[in-house]
Design a protein around this motif. Structure first.
Motif, PDB file in Angstrom:
ATOM      1  N   ALA A  53       0.839  -1.186   0.000  1.00 12.92           N
ATOM      2  CA  ALA A  53       0.000   0.000   0.000  1.00 12.92           C
ATOM      3  C   ALA A  53       0.878   1.242   0.000  1.00 12.92           C
ATOM      4  CB  ALA A  53      -0.924  -0.009   1.210  1.00 12.92           C
ATOM      5  N   HIS A  54       0.222   2.409  -0.010  1.00 14.84           N
ATOM      6  CA  HIS A  54       0.968   3.626  -0.245  1.00 14.84           C
ATOM      7  C   HIS A  54       1.637   4.176   1.000  1.00 14.84           C
ATOM      8  CE1 HIS A  54      -0.829   3.546  -4.177  1.00 14.84           C
ATOM      9  NE2 HIS A  54      -2.020   3.522  -3.654  1.00 14.84           N
ATOM     10  N   THR A  55       1.215   3.762   2.183  1.00 19.89           N
ATOM     11  CA  THR A  55       1.849   4.242   3.394  1.00 19.89           C
ATOM     12  C   THR A  55       2.203   3.066   4.282  1.00 19.89           C
ATOM     13  OG1 THR A  55      -0.186   4.461   4.657  1.00 19.89           O
ATOM     14  CG2 THR A  55       0.445   6.343   3.309  1.00 19.89           C
ATOM     15  N   ALA A  56       3.310   3.188   4.964  1.00 18.79           N
ATOM     16  CA  ALA A  56       3.738   2.119   5.864  1.00 18.79           C
ATOM     17  C   ALA A  56       2.785   1.996   7.047  1.00 18.79           C
ATOM     18  CB  ALA A  56       5.163   2.390   6.370  1.00 18.79           C
ATOM     19  N   ARG A  57       2.108   3.130   7.407  1.00 21.66           N
ATOM     20  CA  ARG A  57       1.225   3.109   8.565  1.00 21.66           C
ATOM     21  C   ARG A  57       0.085   2.122   8.379  1.00 21.66           C
ATOM     22  NH1 ARG A  57      -3.456   5.644   9.559  1.00 21.66           N
ATOM     23  NH2 ARG A  57      -3.301   6.839   7.627  1.00 21.66           N
ATOM     24  N   ASP A  58      -0.492   2.062   7.164  1.00 20.92           N
ATOM     25  CA  ASP A  58      -1.660   1.220   6.948  1.00 20.92           C
ATOM     26  C   ASP A  58      -1.283  -0.224   6.649  1.00 20.92           C
ATOM     27  OD1 ASP A  58      -3.166   3.993   5.321  1.00 20.92           O
ATOM     28  OD2 ASP A  58      -3.632   3.221   7.306  1.00 20.92           O
ATOM     29  N   GLN A  59      -0.102  -0.437   6.085  1.00 20.40           N
ATOM     30  CA  GLN A  59       0.365  -1.788   5.782  1.00 20.40           C
ATOM     31  C   GLN A  59      -0.642  -2.564   4.946  1.00 20.40           C
ATOM     32  OE1 GLN A  59       3.496  -3.032   6.555  1.00 20.40           O
ATOM     33  NE2 GLN A  59       3.843  -0.893   7.063  1.00 20.40           N
ATOM     34  N   GLY A  60      -1.280  -1.893   4.007  1.00 19.70           N
ATOM     35  CA  GLY A  60      -2.220  -2.560   3.126  1.00 19.70           C
ATOM     36  C   GLY A  60      -1.510  -3.079   1.890  1.00 19.70           C
ATOM     37  N   ARG A  61      -2.173  -3.987   1.203  1.00 19.80           N
ATOM     38  CA  ARG A  61      -1.658  -4.488  -0.067  1.00 19.80           C
ATOM     39  C   ARG A  61      -2.762  -4.345  -1.105  1.00 19.80           C
ATOM     40  NH1 ARG A  61       2.887  -8.063   0.014  1.00 19.80           N
ATOM     41  NH2 ARG A  61       2.042  -9.084  -1.835  1.00 19.80           N
ATOM     42  N   GLU A  62      -2.343  -4.111  -2.330  1.00 21.40           N
ATOM     43  CA  GLU A  62      -3.307  -3.834  -3.395  1.00 21.40           C
ATOM     44  C   GLU A  62      -3.167  -4.838  -4.522  1.00 21.40           C
ATOM     45  OE1 GLU A  62      -4.611  -0.212  -6.455  1.00 21.40           O
ATOM     46  OE2 GLU A  62      -2.890   0.007  -5.120  1.00 21.40           O
ATOM     47  N   ARG A  63      -4.302  -5.179  -5.101  1.00 19.80           N
ATOM     48  CA  ARG A  63      -4.318  -5.993  -6.314  1.00 19.80           C
ATOM     49  C   ARG A  63      -5.197  -5.291  -7.338  1.00 19.80           C
ATOM     50  NH1 ARG A  63      -6.207 -12.334  -7.234  1.00 19.80           N
ATOM     51  NH2 ARG A  63      -6.037 -12.291  -9.512  1.00 19.80           N
ATOM     52  N   VAL A  64      -4.668  -5.129  -8.525  1.00 20.67           N
ATOM     53  CA  VAL A  64      -5.437  -4.548  -9.620  1.00 20.67           C
ATOM     54  C   VAL A  64      -5.821  -5.672 -10.564  1.00 20.67           C
ATOM     55  CG1 VAL A  64      -5.425  -2.932 -11.546  1.00 20.67           C
ATOM     56  CG2 VAL A  64      -4.283  -2.327  -9.408  1.00 20.67           C
ATOM     57  N   TRP A  65      -7.117  -5.852 -10.703  1.00 17.57           N
ATOM     58  CA  TRP A  65      -7.642  -6.914 -11.550  1.00 17.57           C
ATOM     59  C   TRP A  65      -8.119  -6.295 -12.859  1.00 17.57           C
ATOM     60  CZ3 TRP A  65     -13.114  -8.931 -11.913  1.00 17.57           C
ATOM     61  CH2 TRP A  65     -13.169 -10.117 -12.661  1.00 17.57           C
ATOM     62  N   GLY A  66      -7.607  -6.782 -13.967  1.00 18.63           N
ATOM     63  CA  GLY A  66      -7.819  -6.130 -15.244  1.00 18.63           C
ATOM     64  C   GLY A  66      -8.949  -6.673 -16.072  1.00 18.63           C
ATOM     65  N   ASP A  67      -9.906  -7.388 -15.470  1.00 17.94           N
ATOM     66  CA  ASP A  67     -11.012  -7.938 -16.248  1.00 17.94           C
ATOM     67  C   ASP A  67     -12.346  -7.477 -15.669  1.00 17.94           C
ATOM     68  OD1 ASP A  67     -12.248  -9.332 -18.249  1.00 17.94           O
ATOM     69  OD2 ASP A  67     -12.242 -11.246 -17.187  1.00 17.94           O
ATOM     70  N   GLY A  68     -12.390  -6.205 -15.289  1.00 18.01           N
ATOM     71  CA  GLY A  68     -13.591  -5.680 -14.649  1.00 18.01           C
ATOM     72  C   GLY A  68     -14.455  -4.851 -15.574  1.00 18.01           C
ATOM     73  N   ALA A  69     -14.331  -5.061 -16.877  1.00 12.68           N
ATOM     74  CA  ALA A  69     -15.078  -4.246 -17.838  1.00 12.68           C
ATOM     75  C   ALA A  69     -16.581  -4.394 -17.633  1.00 12.68           C
ATOM     76  CB  ALA A  69     -14.703  -4.649 -19.263  1.00 12.68           C
ATOM     77  N   GLY A  70     -17.253  -3.273 -17.404  1.00 13.74           N
ATOM     78  CA  GLY A  70     -18.706  -3.267 -17.316  1.00 13.74           C
ATOM     79  C   GLY A  70     -19.286  -3.805 -16.035  1.00 13.74           C
ATOM     80  N   LEU A  71     -18.458  -4.175 -15.064  1.00 18.27           N
ATOM     81  CA  LEU A  71     -18.984  -4.745 -13.825  1.00 18.27           C
ATOM     82  C   LEU A  71     -19.627  -3.662 -12.968  1.00 18.27           C
ATOM     83  CD1 LEU A  71     -16.214  -7.264 -12.725  1.00 18.27           C
ATOM     84  CD2 LEU A  71     -18.262  -7.687 -14.083  1.00 18.27           C
ATOM     85  N   ASP A  72     -20.742  -4.002 -12.351  1.00 17.91           N
ATOM     86  CA  ASP A  72     -21.425  -3.118 -11.409  1.00 17.91           C
ATOM     87  C   ASP A  72     -21.080  -3.594 -10.001  1.00 17.91           C
ATOM     88  OD1 ASP A  72     -23.254  -1.833  -9.710  1.00 17.91           O
ATOM     89  OD2 ASP A  72     -24.743  -1.664 -11.304  1.00 17.91           O
ATOM     90  N   ILE A  73     -20.117  -2.931  -9.357  1.00 17.05           N
ATOM     91  CA  ILE A  73     -19.618  -3.393  -8.060  1.00 17.05           C
ATOM     92  C   ILE A  73     -20.733  -3.419  -7.023  1.00 17.05           C
ATOM     93  CG2 ILE A  73     -18.031  -2.871  -6.167  1.00 17.05           C
ATOM     94  CD1 ILE A  73     -16.093  -1.736  -8.204  1.00 17.05           C
ATOM     95  N   GLY A  74     -21.561  -2.397  -7.005  1.00 15.20           N
ATOM     96  CA  GLY A  74     -22.650  -2.358  -6.041  1.00 15.20           C
ATOM     97  C   GLY A  74     -23.651  -3.472  -6.241  1.00 15.20           C
ATOM     98  N   LEU A  75     -23.951  -3.794  -7.494  1.00 19.76           N
ATOM     99  CA  LEU A  75     -24.913  -4.844  -7.784  1.00 19.76           C
ATOM    100  C   LEU A  75     -24.347  -6.222  -7.455  1.00 19.76           C
ATOM    101  CD1 LEU A  75     -27.791  -4.909  -8.940  1.00 19.76           C
ATOM    102  CD2 LEU A  75     -26.801  -5.377 -11.177  1.00 19.76           C
ATOM    103  N   ILE A  76     -23.053  -6.396  -7.638  1.00 16.03           N
ATOM    104  CA  ILE A  76     -22.420  -7.690  -7.379  1.00 16.03           C
ATOM    105  C   ILE A  76     -22.252  -7.929  -5.879  1.00 16.03           C
ATOM    106  CG2 ILE A  76     -20.310  -9.045  -7.706  1.00 16.03           C
ATOM    107  CD1 ILE A  76     -19.937  -7.512 -10.372  1.00 16.03           C
TER     108      ILE A  76
END
Length: 365
Positions: A53-76
């Motif tokens: 992640a972008h800051t050491a404080r949060d210690q998060g990790r990110e994944r970018v998934w490239g097959d999300g064309a047209g997906l409705d995140i709220g509906l899913i």
């Protein structure tokens, strides 16, 4: 379950949706996220590759998934939300969805939002379960759901599908996480079930890891099994539902095995626990297994809504509903649940002709 009549405002699996505000044009989701720096400071990540992640404080990790064309995140992801105050599910003004998840590796926070690329979805995770949730990010967003196998057999279904091309069926791979709130919804109003879920999660769960200030992770199986009877009572949960949850929690590993089974075997595994019937198993497997054919039977409103939507018969029962959905049973592994969701999203529901079901709060007794 009683009390779930408006399929366009509720967020349960049988047609509800979660409204997500669009981020301002001048602010991208990555910039709106409290842990994100300017775009120039964020190195590009390969598709599907976790990155720090972008800051050491949060210690998060990110994944970018490239097959999300047209997906409705709220509906899913909306079916995972248990009412507007669900402490394990939050939406943000930047269009992101935050989930507090109890994974096999421990608690985790997952933030899902559209990435800067038009066809990309970004998942950022915190906590011991980070690797687990990032590995399953595509499944959460319906990557394992074959929507191409579905063929509409009714005009309403066809029109609804055209209006909702971003619908996919989520598959969490977590049975207990969806089974317990489903049991709480047995034979009570939505308000009662949601209130019980909020109270029990806040009292016995834990704060979700990461930067979100008001996100929780539900209790683990052992904690569910040890909740005393008086706290079930204060939450408005009767002895029958609480006993069912305790029995399921005591055999949690066997319950979780159902996530890898086919639909008949998974339903049989869940229904082996006293207190879990076809309604509960279908509602659970729709979410945990992404079961496209797990049609809900035994519901107070669903048969009437589907009957009214397709034929004008508001008094349809389960037999009539299953007959109407029969054309979708022979499409691959079956698509009756998907058809039911599209029918509900069509918004054609019978007018009310009776008061709402009386709310009986046993916690006040």
């Amino acid at each position: 379950m009683a009390g779930r009549f408006d399929p366009l405002t509720r967020t349960a699996i049988r047609g509800g949706r979660t409204h997500l505000p669009e981020p301002p044009d001048a602010v991208r989701p990555a910039e709106a996220h409290p842990a994100a720096p300017a775009a120039a400071e964020a190195p590009a990540a390969a598709e599907g590759t976790p990155r720090p992640a972008h800051t050491a404080r949060d210690q998060g990790r990110e994944r970018v998934w490239g097959d999300g064309a047209g997906l409705d995140i709220g509906l899913i992801l909306g079916p995972l939300r248990r009412g507007p105050g669900d402490p394990t599910f939050r939406t943000a003004p930047d269009g992101a969805v935050w989930l507090g998840i109890r994974t096999p590796a421990g608690p985790a926070t997952l933030r899902v939002a559209k990435a800067t690329g038009a066809d990309q979805v970004s998942g950022t995770a915190w906590g011991p379960g980070t690797e687990w949730v990032l590995d399953r990010l595509p499944a959460f967003l319906g990557a394992e759901d074959d929507a191409t196998a579905f063929v509409p057999r009714h005009r309403l279904v066809h029109l609804s599908r055209r209006r909702r091309p971003g619908l996919r069926l989520t598959r969490t791979g977590l049975v207990l996480q969806v089974l317990i709130p489903t049991v709480l919804e047995q034979k009570v109003t939505a308000d009662e079930a949601y209130r019980a879920w909020r109270r029990l999660v806040r009292q016995y769960g834990e704060r979700a890891p990461g930067p979100h200030p008001d996100l929780y992770v539900m209790p683990d199986a052992r904690t569910w099994a040890l909740i005393p009877s008086w706290d079930w009572h204060k939450a408005g949960v009767d002895a029958k539902r609480s006993a069912t949850i305790v029995r399921a929690a005591r055999v949690a590993p066997r319950m979780e095995e159902a996530a890898a089974m086919d639909l008949p075997a998974a339903a049989a595994r869940l229904e082996a626990v006293p207190g879990i019937g076809p309604w509960t198993s279908a509602e659970t497997l729709q979410r945990s297994n992404g079961a496209a054919d797990a049609v809900t039977t035994g519901d107070l409103h669903l048969p009437g809504i589907i009957g009214y939507s397709l034929t004008g018969d508001r008094d349809a029962d389960d037999a009539v509903m299953l007959d109407l959905l029969a054309p979708y049973a022979d499409q691959g592994t079956g698509q009756r649940h998907r058809a039911a969701r599209l029918i509900l999203l069509g918004g054609r529901t019978p007018p009310r002709r009776a008061p709402r079901m009386y709310r009986n709060d046993i916690g006040l007794i």
